[in-house]
Design a protein around this motif. Structure first.
Motif, short mmCIF file in Angstrom:
data_model
loop_
_atom_site.label_atom_id
_atom_site.label_comp_id
_atom_site.label_asym_id
_atom_site.label_seq_id
_atom_site.Cartn_x
_atom_site.Cartn_y
_atom_site.Cartn_z
N ALA A 24 110.21 13.16 70.79
CA ALA A 24 110.24 11.99 70.10
C ALA A 24 109.75 10.76 70.88
CB ALA A 24 111.69 11.28 69.73
N THR A 25 109.84 10.82 72.18
CA THR A 25 109.20 9.76 73.06
C THR A 25 108.64 10.41 74.24
OG1 THR A 25 111.55 9.63 74.34
CG2 THR A 25 111.26 8.19 72.40
N PHE A 26 107.78 9.60 75.20
CA PHE A 26 107.23 10.13 76.24
C PHE A 26 108.15 10.30 77.22
CE2 PHE A 26 104.72 9.57 80.17
CZ PHE A 26 103.87 10.71 79.93
N ASP A 27 109.38 9.55 77.35
CA ASP A 27 110.58 9.64 78.14
C ASP A 27 111.18 11.13 77.86
OD1 ASP A 27 110.43 7.31 79.56
OD2 ASP A 27 111.87 6.33 78.24
N LYS A 28 111.17 11.48 76.80
CA LYS A 28 111.63 12.84 76.35
C LYS A 28 110.60 13.93 77.01
CE LYS A 28 115.61 12.76 74.38
NZ LYS A 28 116.73 13.32 75.11
N VAL A 29 109.39 13.58 76.82
CA VAL A 29 108.48 14.47 77.49
C VAL A 29 108.69 14.68 78.99
CG1 VAL A 29 105.83 14.87 77.97
CG2 VAL A 29 106.68 14.17 75.65
N LYS A 30 108.78 13.50 79.82
CA LYS A 30 109.10 13.58 81.32
C LYS A 30 110.28 14.52 81.35
CE LYS A 30 108.67 9.23 81.92
NZ LYS A 30 108.44 7.94 82.80
N GLU A 31 111.33 14.26 80.74
CA GLU A 31 112.65 14.75 80.86
C GLU A 31 112.61 16.18 80.65
OE1 GLU A 31 116.71 15.06 78.45
OE2 GLU A 31 116.13 13.04 78.85
N GLU A 32 111.76 16.72 79.74
CA GLU A 32 111.62 18.17 79.43
C GLU A 32 110.91 18.81 80.56
OE1 GLU A 32 111.90 21.81 77.50
OE2 GLU A 32 112.79 19.90 77.20
N ALA A 33 109.87 18.15 80.96
CA ALA A 33 108.95 18.77 82.05
C ALA A 33 109.87 18.88 83.37
CB ALA A 33 107.84 18.00 82.31
N VAL A 34 110.59 17.87 83.52
CA VAL A 34 111.32 18.07 85.04
C VAL A 34 112.54 19.09 84.74
CG1 VAL A 34 112.77 16.73 86.55
CG2 VAL A 34 110.71 15.63 85.94
N ARG A 35 113.08 19.09 83.60
CA ARG A 35 114.16 19.97 83.57
C ARG A 35 113.44 21.48 83.44
NH1 ARG A 35 115.38 23.57 80.16
NH2 ARG A 35 113.72 22.94 78.67
N LEU A 53 104.84 25.09 91.98
CA LEU A 53 105.21 25.18 90.60
C LEU A 53 104.64 23.84 90.19
CD1 LEU A 53 108.79 26.37 90.49
CD2 LEU A 53 106.68 27.62 89.73
N THR A 54 103.77 23.83 88.98
CA THR A 54 103.42 22.76 88.38
C THR A 54 103.36 22.93 86.83
OG1 THR A 54 101.50 22.53 90.11
CG2 THR A 54 101.04 21.22 88.04
N ILE A 55 103.82 21.83 86.00
CA ILE A 55 103.64 21.69 84.68
C ILE A 55 102.79 20.83 84.38
CG2 ILE A 55 104.98 21.56 82.40
CD1 ILE A 55 107.43 22.59 83.92
N LYS A 56 101.70 21.14 83.59
CA LYS A 56 100.67 19.99 83.09
C LYS A 56 101.23 20.06 81.55
CE LYS A 56 97.15 20.57 85.83
NZ LYS A 56 95.56 20.89 86.24
N VAL A 57 101.58 18.73 81.07
CA VAL A 57 101.82 18.72 79.69
C VAL A 57 100.60 18.17 78.65
CG1 VAL A 57 103.41 17.44 78.12
CG2 VAL A 57 104.22 18.17 80.32
N ARG A 58 100.12 18.66 77.78
CA ARG A 58 99.01 18.37 76.79
C ARG A 58 99.55 17.90 75.64
NH1 ARG A 58 96.73 22.79 74.84
NH2 ARG A 58 98.31 24.25 75.85
N ASP A 59 98.95 16.78 74.95
CA ASP A 59 99.30 16.14 73.92
C ASP A 59 98.63 17.12 72.76
OD1 ASP A 59 96.60 15.43 73.62
OD2 ASP A 59 97.29 13.39 73.69
N ASP A 60 98.77 16.94 71.49
CA ASP A 60 98.26 17.77 70.36
C ASP A 60 96.89 17.66 70.23
OD1 ASP A 60 98.19 14.99 69.30
OD2 ASP A 60 99.23 15.77 67.39
N GLY A 61 96.05 16.63 71.18
CA GLY A 61 94.74 16.73 71.04
C GLY A 61 94.20 17.30 72.34
N GLY A 62 94.99 18.07 72.99
CA GLY A 62 94.43 18.72 74.27
C GLY A 62 94.44 17.99 75.65
N VAL A 63 94.71 16.58 75.64
CA VAL A 63 94.71 15.99 76.77
C VAL A 63 95.87 15.97 77.47
CG1 VAL A 63 94.31 13.27 77.38
CG2 VAL A 63 93.17 14.17 75.50
N VAL A 64 95.52 16.17 78.79
CA VAL A 64 96.73 16.21 79.86
C VAL A 64 97.17 14.68 79.95
CG1 VAL A 64 97.48 16.88 82.09
CG2 VAL A 64 95.81 18.29 80.96
N VAL A 65 98.55 14.60 79.62
CA VAL A 65 99.16 13.12 79.62
C VAL A 65 100.18 13.26 80.72
CG1 VAL A 65 98.90 12.77 77.13
CG2 VAL A 65 100.92 13.80 77.88
#
Length: 90
Positions: A24-35, A53-65
């Motif tokens: 729902a929010t970018f804060d949730k994205v960060k929380e999920e990646a760290v968890r 270990l690295t997690i790269k998060v992409r948005d639905d357009g394929g951009v790493v955010v």
């Protein structure tokens, strides 16, 4: 909610997320990646003396955010009667 993809690089082995996760929010994205990274760290121990270990998060357009990484190493101290200092590493 927006769809984000959490790609994992585990010591050079890359696993692409093709399903995505609604957040729902970018804060949730960060929380999920760290968890997720914390859980992966627990699962990867012990696995030698070096691990990245690295997690790269992409948005639905394929951009790493967002990228979340951890690099850990195990160093053994070598202590002998030969006068080596406690800071000596092997």
């Amino acid at each position: 909610m927006a769809l984000y993809y959490f790609d994992v690089d585990d010591n050079g082995a890359v696993y692409s997320d093709d399903e995505g996760t609604d957040c729902a929010t970018f804060d949730k994205v960060k929380e999920e990646a760290v968890r997720a990274l914390v859980e992966m760290i627990k699962d990867s121990l012990p696995d030698g003396d070096h691990h990245r270990l690295t997690i790269k998060v992409r948005d639905d357009g394929g951009v790493v955010v967002l990228q979340v990484s951890i690099n850990f190493e195990v160093e053994a101290e070598h202590r002998s009667g030969g006068g080596s200092s406690p800071d000596s590493h092997v």
